[in-house]
Design a protein around this motif. Structure first.
Motif, PDB file in Angstrom:
ATOM      1  N   THR A   1       0.830  -1.212   0.000  1.00 53.78           N
ATOM      2  CA  THR A   1       0.000   0.000   0.000  1.00 53.78           C
ATOM      3  C   THR A   1       0.861   1.257   0.000  1.00 53.78           C
ATOM      4  O   THR A   1       0.601   2.211  -0.740  1.00 53.78           O
ATOM      5  CB  THR A   1      -0.913   0.001   1.246  1.00 53.78           C
ATOM      6  OG1 THR A   1      -1.485  -1.297   1.381  1.00 53.78           O
ATOM      7  CG2 THR A   1      -2.017   1.027   1.119  1.00 53.78           C
ATOM      8  N   LEU A   2       1.908   1.216   0.844  1.00 54.07           N
ATOM      9  CA  LEU A   2       2.820   2.364   0.910  1.00 54.07           C
ATOM     10  C   LEU A   2       3.559   2.569  -0.410  1.00 54.07           C
ATOM     11  O   LEU A   2       3.743   3.695  -0.875  1.00 54.07           O
ATOM     12  CB  LEU A   2       3.838   2.131   2.020  1.00 54.07           C
ATOM     13  CG  LEU A   2       3.579   2.922   3.294  1.00 54.07           C
ATOM     14  CD1 LEU A   2       4.389   2.356   4.443  1.00 54.07           C
ATOM     15  CD2 LEU A   2       3.916   4.390   3.072  1.00 54.07           C
TER      16      LEU A   2
ATOM     17  N   GLU B   1       2.550   1.753  -3.330  1.00 56.61           N
ATOM     18  CA  GLU B   1       1.587   2.303  -4.286  1.00 56.61           C
ATOM     19  C   GLU B   1       1.429   3.809  -4.071  1.00 56.61           C
ATOM     20  O   GLU B   1       1.417   4.590  -5.023  1.00 56.61           O
ATOM     21  CB  GLU B   1       0.247   1.564  -4.104  1.00 56.61           C
ATOM     22  CG  GLU B   1      -0.914   2.131  -4.893  1.00 56.61           C
ATOM     23  CD  GLU B   1      -1.135   1.439  -6.236  1.00 56.61           C
ATOM     24  OE1 GLU B   1      -0.556   0.365  -6.469  1.00 56.61           O
ATOM     25  OE2 GLU B   1      -1.884   2.010  -7.061  1.00 56.61           O
ATOM     26  N   GLN B   2       1.356   4.209  -2.802  1.00 58.49           N
ATOM     27  CA  GLN B   2       1.239   5.647  -2.494  1.00 58.49           C
ATOM     28  C   GLN B   2       2.434   6.424  -3.014  1.00 58.49           C
ATOM     29  O   GLN B   2       2.293   7.540  -3.532  1.00 58.49           O
ATOM     30  CB  GLN B   2       1.142   5.855  -0.980  1.00 58.49           C
ATOM     31  CG  GLN B   2      -0.255   5.584  -0.426  1.00 58.49           C
ATOM     32  CD  GLN B   2      -0.272   5.569   1.103  1.00 58.49           C
ATOM     33  OE1 GLN B   2       0.716   5.924   1.756  1.00 58.49           O
ATOM     34  NE2 GLN B   2      -1.386   5.130   1.669  1.00 58.49           N
ATOM     35  N   LEU B   3       3.625   5.835  -2.882  1.00 58.05           N
ATOM     36  CA  LEU B   3       4.841   6.533  -3.325  1.00 58.05           C
ATOM     37  C   LEU B   3       4.911   6.605  -4.855  1.00 58.05           C
ATOM     38  O   LEU B   3       5.380   7.595  -5.412  1.00 58.05           O
ATOM     39  CB  LEU B   3       6.087   5.864  -2.740  1.00 58.05           C
ATOM     40  CG  LEU B   3       6.250   6.103  -1.224  1.00 58.05           C
ATOM     41  CD1 LEU B   3       7.396   5.265  -0.659  1.00 58.05           C
ATOM     42  CD2 LEU B   3       6.479   7.579  -0.913  1.00 58.05           C
TER      43      LEU B   3
ATOM     44  N   ARG C   1       2.301   6.870  -6.743  1.00 64.00           N
ATOM     45  CA  ARG C   1       1.345   7.945  -7.069  1.00 64.00           C
ATOM     46  C   ARG C   1       1.955   9.311  -6.774  1.00 64.00           C
ATOM     47  O   ARG C   1       1.782  10.257  -7.540  1.00 64.00           O
ATOM     48  CB  ARG C   1       0.047   7.767  -6.275  1.00 64.00           C
ATOM     49  CG  ARG C   1      -0.813   6.611  -6.764  1.00 64.00           C
ATOM     50  CD  ARG C   1      -2.019   6.419  -5.846  1.00 64.00           C
ATOM     51  NE  ARG C   1      -2.765   5.231  -6.179  1.00 64.00           N
ATOM     52  CZ  ARG C   1      -3.756   5.184  -7.088  1.00 64.00           C
ATOM     53  NH1 ARG C   1      -4.086   6.270  -7.754  1.00 64.00           N
ATOM     54  NH2 ARG C   1      -4.387   4.047  -7.322  1.00 64.00           N
ATOM     55  N   LYS C   2       2.682   9.395  -5.645  1.00 58.29           N
ATOM     56  CA  LYS C   2       3.272  10.681  -5.254  1.00 58.29           C
ATOM     57  C   LYS C   2       4.297  11.147  -6.304  1.00 58.29           C
ATOM     58  O   LYS C   2       4.281  12.300  -6.725  1.00 58.29           O
ATOM     59  CB  LYS C   2       3.945  10.536  -3.886  1.00 58.29           C
ATOM     60  CG  LYS C   2       4.702  11.775  -3.418  1.00 58.29           C
ATOM     61  CD  LYS C   2       5.446  11.524  -2.085  1.00 58.29           C
ATOM     62  CE  LYS C   2       6.591  12.530  -1.898  1.00 58.29           C
ATOM     63  NZ  LYS C   2       7.494  12.167  -0.797  1.00 58.29           N
TER      64      LYS C   2
ATOM     65  N   SER D   1      -0.722   4.781 -10.641  1.00 58.03           N
ATOM     66  CA  SER D   1      -0.900   3.583  -9.826  1.00 58.03           C
ATOM     67  C   SER D   1      -0.020   2.497 -10.422  1.00 58.03           C
ATOM     68  O   SER D   1       0.491   2.641 -11.538  1.00 58.03           O
ATOM     69  CB  SER D   1      -2.364   3.139  -9.863  1.00 58.03           C
ATOM     70  OG  SER D   1      -2.674   2.709 -11.188  1.00 58.03           O
TER      71      SER D   1
END
Ligand SMILES: [Zn+2]
Length: 420
Positions: A392-393, A395-397, A399-400, A405
């Motif tokens: 999950t983390l 994936e967030q990075l 996106r950032k 995704s």
């Protein structure tokens, strides 16, 4: 072709000693005489061991072989000969700092095969190669001492090998006589008689370094390359895809002062597999140097990014040298990339999909470099290397940094047809 954190992380080091040079012969009789404050026998033994270790370190740094050998069992010709080779090897390598620190909390282990008073001690060698290592690195040793004729003597140096905290590989200076070849930014260590190969590897290393700097915008200022003939120079666990790695970038570890049970990365060294030592060239070295350059960022970057960036540096260098990399790229774009559903998964990366894992990862990083640029790739790498290994983390990075995704990233790579 992988990055390894060579074990020994749980080896505790408490209460670092002041190991400023202490010369001279060490005799048991030099311990404090029996006064009201005479320490118990165990403390006295520990003090003797510490004194002998100081003598050994200062003898190496000062180039005093007789002083070094004065701590070694005079009856054991074989050990004395080995220790003399060790001394010569450390002198050839050229050390900036050397200390031997007894692990104070560890109870000495009886070694009755060397006599009733023989005990093995855990010792941490803190060694910094001059001009190469930015900081001292920890090497775990086990030294067996006996008290004889009022003196403490080293009688063996491998009684704790293979036990807790001791790696399953040996340092190059413990594998017989060596040659050390020094050039700006690199030290190559080879067996005695292989100087020509050492010179060749030093040239290859120097040819690899600019490519690594260009691909990563960071690099280890100087690096040790180990290319021994002895298989014990490699840890059997340094595997890639079920077979021994051609080379590894192994972390140099040192204890963290605040928490002596933890180790931090203070650099990397490259160890070439004995079977590859005469074939290894600038491409393999560029790959490993990339791992070494990125290691200080942290341990947690996904394997596809770690290996993909190393492959990218390797392939960039190959292209500069006139190799046609479009053929392997097109093959990957035609065959492996269309089958990609998700990014290569860490747990199976070095498994049976090994060959494709490296190639696919190269394409992924080349795509990112081409579409987003080096700065964004580096920023993504730095964040991922520090983050917990959590999907999950990650994936967030993604996106950032990429505004993508994982699914969109994979879809975009499928449309990629080579650098623009
Ligand atoms: Zn690798």
């Amino acid at each position: 072709m992988l990055a390894v954190g060579a074990g020994a992380v749980a080896w505790s080091v408490v209460g670092r000693q002041d190991t400023s040079a202490a010369m001279g012969e060490v005799r048991a009789s030099s311990a404090p005489s029996a006064t009201a404050s005479a320490p118990p026998a165990e403390d006295r033994l520990h003090a003797q061991v510490d004194a002998v270790l100081k003598v050994r370190a200062s003898a190496v740094l000062a180039g005093k072989l007789p002083q070094f050998l004065a701590t070694v069992d005079p009856r054991n010709k074989k050990l004395r000969q080995q220790q003399q080779v060790l001394f010569g090897n450390l002198r050839k390598i050229g050390l900036r700092k050397l200390t031997y620190e007894r692990e104070p909390k560890w109870a000495p282990e009886p070694q009755p095969q060397h006599g009733p008073s023989a005990h093995a001690f855990r010792v941490q060698m803190m060694v910094q190669i001059a001009g190469i290592d930015p900081a001292p690195r920890a090497v775990q040793l086990g030294y067996t001492f006996v008290e004889r004729g009022g003196r403490l003597l080293l009688v063996d140096d491998d009684d704790l090998n293979g036990s807790y905290g001791r790696g399953t590989y040996l340092e190059p200076w413990d594998l017989g006589a060596i040659e050390a070849i020094r050039k700006p930014g690199v030290l190559v260590v080879v067996p005695a008689g292989e100087r020509a190969n050492g010179e060749r590897l030093a040239r290859e290393a120097r040819a690899a370094a600019p490519g690594v700097r260009a691909a990563t915008r960071r690099a280890q200022a100087a690096i040790l390359v180990i290319a021994m003939a002895d298989r014990r120079s490699m840890d059997p666990e340094w595997q890639s895809g079920g077979h021994p790695a051609a080379a590894v970038a192994a972390y140099n570890l040192a204890p963290i002062a605040e928490d002596p049970r933890d180790m931090k990365v203070v650099g990397s060294r490259v160890v070439i597999h004995p079977d590859q030592r005469k074939k290894a060239g600038r491409l393999l070295l560029a790959h490993e140097f990339t791992h070494a350059a990125m290691a200080p960022l942290g341990f947690s970057a996904p394997t596809w990014l770690v290996e993909g960036l190393a492959m990218y540096a390797e392939m960039q260098l190959a292209e500069q040298r006139g190799y046609d990399v479009s053929e392997p790229r097109d093959e990957l774009l035609d065959e492996a990339i269309p089958q990609l559903d998700v990014l290569p998964i860490d747990g199976v990366f070095h498994g049976e999909y090994d060959e494709d894992s490296y190639g696919v990862s190269w394409i992924l990083v080349e795509f990112l470099m081409d579409k987003y640029g080096q700065k964004k790739v580096n920023a993504l790498y730095a964040d991922l290397a520090q983050a917990p290994e959590d999907p999950t983390l990650r994936e967030q990075l993604l996106r950032k940094h990429l505004k993508l995704s994982e699914t969109a990233f994979v879809a975009a790579v499928k449309k990629y047809d080579g650098p623009s």
